[in-house]
Design a protein around this motif. Structure first.
Motif, short mmCIF file in Angstrom:
data_model
loop_
_atom_site.label_atom_id
_atom_site.label_comp_id
_atom_site.label_asym_id
_atom_site.label_seq_id
_atom_site.Cartn_x
_atom_site.Cartn_y
_atom_site.Cartn_z
N HIS A 183 0.86 -1.19 0.00
CA HIS A 183 0.00 0.00 0.00
C HIS A 183 0.89 1.23 0.00
CE1 HIS A 183 0.68 0.98 4.30
NE2 HIS A 183 0.77 -0.33 4.44
N GLN A 275 -2.53 -2.49 5.04
CA GLN A 275 -2.69 -3.14 3.74
C GLN A 275 -4.08 -3.74 3.57
OE1 GLN A 275 -0.29 -3.88 5.97
NE2 GLN A 275 0.22 -6.07 6.02
N PHE A 278 -6.44 -0.78 2.91
CA PHE A 278 -6.22 -0.28 1.56
C PHE A 278 -6.90 -1.18 0.53
CE2 PHE A 278 -3.61 -0.51 -2.33
CZ PHE A 278 -3.68 0.80 -2.77
#
Length: 371
Positions: A183, A275, A278
């Motif tokens: 990310h 992550q 995201f």
């Protein structure tokens, strides 16, 4: 690389100081061989050429540089990356700023000079970076040759390879590797952090650059990727370009373009991790835009995993482990000028030519001087 002969080298007694004499000979002969770009102010070059303590090869090469001085000096001012070769100032290489180092000619005389080194995670990466440099040179219609030794570090062993060449062999090294970011806000991975620490070591000539996206595949110009996509993956790529890049272009930068990114992988990320947040947002964005149908998104679990089946909720398609190799092969079959024409207005131009510039400046050399 550009090596600038500081006027202080004229203060060295080349009849008595063997290391200084050998250092200047090493520098100038590297230009003669087409391995580096050597220049200084005109007075310094003229005075060195008169000095009979230098080899005939060095004095002939200096004559060539002096005869072409106006053009070479003008071009040298466009290069930010350089070594300043000086006399009697300090023992170890000294980093002046992000792209400039100062080395004593005596130190150069003791260790010699070879081509600059490009360390990448593997040779395919290194070849790709060299193609970026050749295209950067072609696009700008720049003078000079690119002379650099390419090495593959072996993935996780890249820091070991880098350390050997920088601290043990005293080579001048540019290292570029993947960051493996999942990310935009993620820090470099451990391999990249180790490489960056080695590059920052005092007394070395080294620069480290990580790929700002996930991997090198993520910043390759789209036209180069498109021609490397196997026919079996043509439809997913077409959908990727029409749908994913329109609704969530950042997904291309951080998705796994080799193996793909599916919901099962996303669900496996730790709860609340950046992550996972995201990629769940990416999946939601693509679904709301009507680009993809992700059956398991609302439930937060992969239904296929219960039956031991592959995940069918694909967020980013993968195009195979050989995609980069195919890109390199295609680039090798045509001129850098033709490749430049193919990627005009490409969204990844900035990334691509940014790497190309770094490699070009580290490898920039005078064309080999014919005696």
């Amino acid at each position: 690389m550009l090596i600038w002969l500081d006027p202080s080298v004229l203060d060295a007694d080349l009849n008595a100081n063997i290391n200084a004499t050998h250092g200047i000979d090493c520098i100038i002969c590297s230009a003669h061989r087409g391995e580096h770009f050597v220049i200084g102010d005109r007075h310094t070059l003229i005075e060195l050429q008169k000095n009979k303590a230098l080899s005939l090869t060095s004095r002939a090469a200096l004559g060539h540089i002096i005869a072409n001085y106006a053009n070479l000096a003008a071009f040298s001012r466009t290069l930010a990356t350089r070594i300043t070769a000086s006399h009697n100032k300090h023992g170890a290489p000294l980093k002046i700023n992000a792209t400039t180092w100062e080395l004593p000619i005596e130190t150069i005389g003791q260790i010699g000079i070879s081509k600059a080194v490009l360390v990448a995670e593997n040779l395919n990466d290194a070849h790709l970076f060299e193609h970026a440099a050749l295209q950067y040179k072609a696009r700008g219609k720049l003078f000079g040759a690119i002379s650099i030794t390419k090495l593959g570090g072996g993935g996780s062993t890249t820091p070991d390879c880098l350390n050997d060449h920088v601290t043990k062999e005293k080579r001048w090294v540019l290292c570029i590797s993947d960051s493996d970011r999942l990310h935009p806000e993620q820090s470099m991975d451990l391999t990249a952090q180790k490489c960056a620490a080695i590059a920052a070591t005092f007394g070395t000539v080294c620069e480290y650059q990580d790929i700002k996206a996930r991997e090198i595949e993520n910043i390759i110009p789209f036209k180069f990727l498109e021609e490397a996509i196997p026919p079996t993956h043509a439809y997913p790529w077409d959908q990727h370009c029409k749908q994913v890049l329109t609704a969530a272009p950042e997904a291309h930068e951080y998705g796994d373009l080799k193996s793909g990114t599916d919901l099962r992988k996303i669900f496996a990320y730790s709860v609340g991790s950046p992550q996972k947040i995201f990629w769940i947002n990416i999946a939601n964005t693509l679904q709301k835009a009507g680009n993809i149908s992700l059956n398991c998104l609302a439930g937060g679990t992969c239904a296929s995993s219960k039956h031991g089946q592959p995940c069918t909720c694909i967020v980013i398609h993968g195009y195979g482990e050989k995609i980069l190799e195919a890109v390199v092969d295609n680039l090798s079959k045509r001129t850098p000028q033709k490749s430049c024409e193919m990627i005009k207005n490409d969204p990844n131009q900035e990334h691509w030519f940014g790497i190309g510039k770094r490699v070009f400046e580290w490898g920039c050399a005078l064309p080999r001087i014919r005696s």
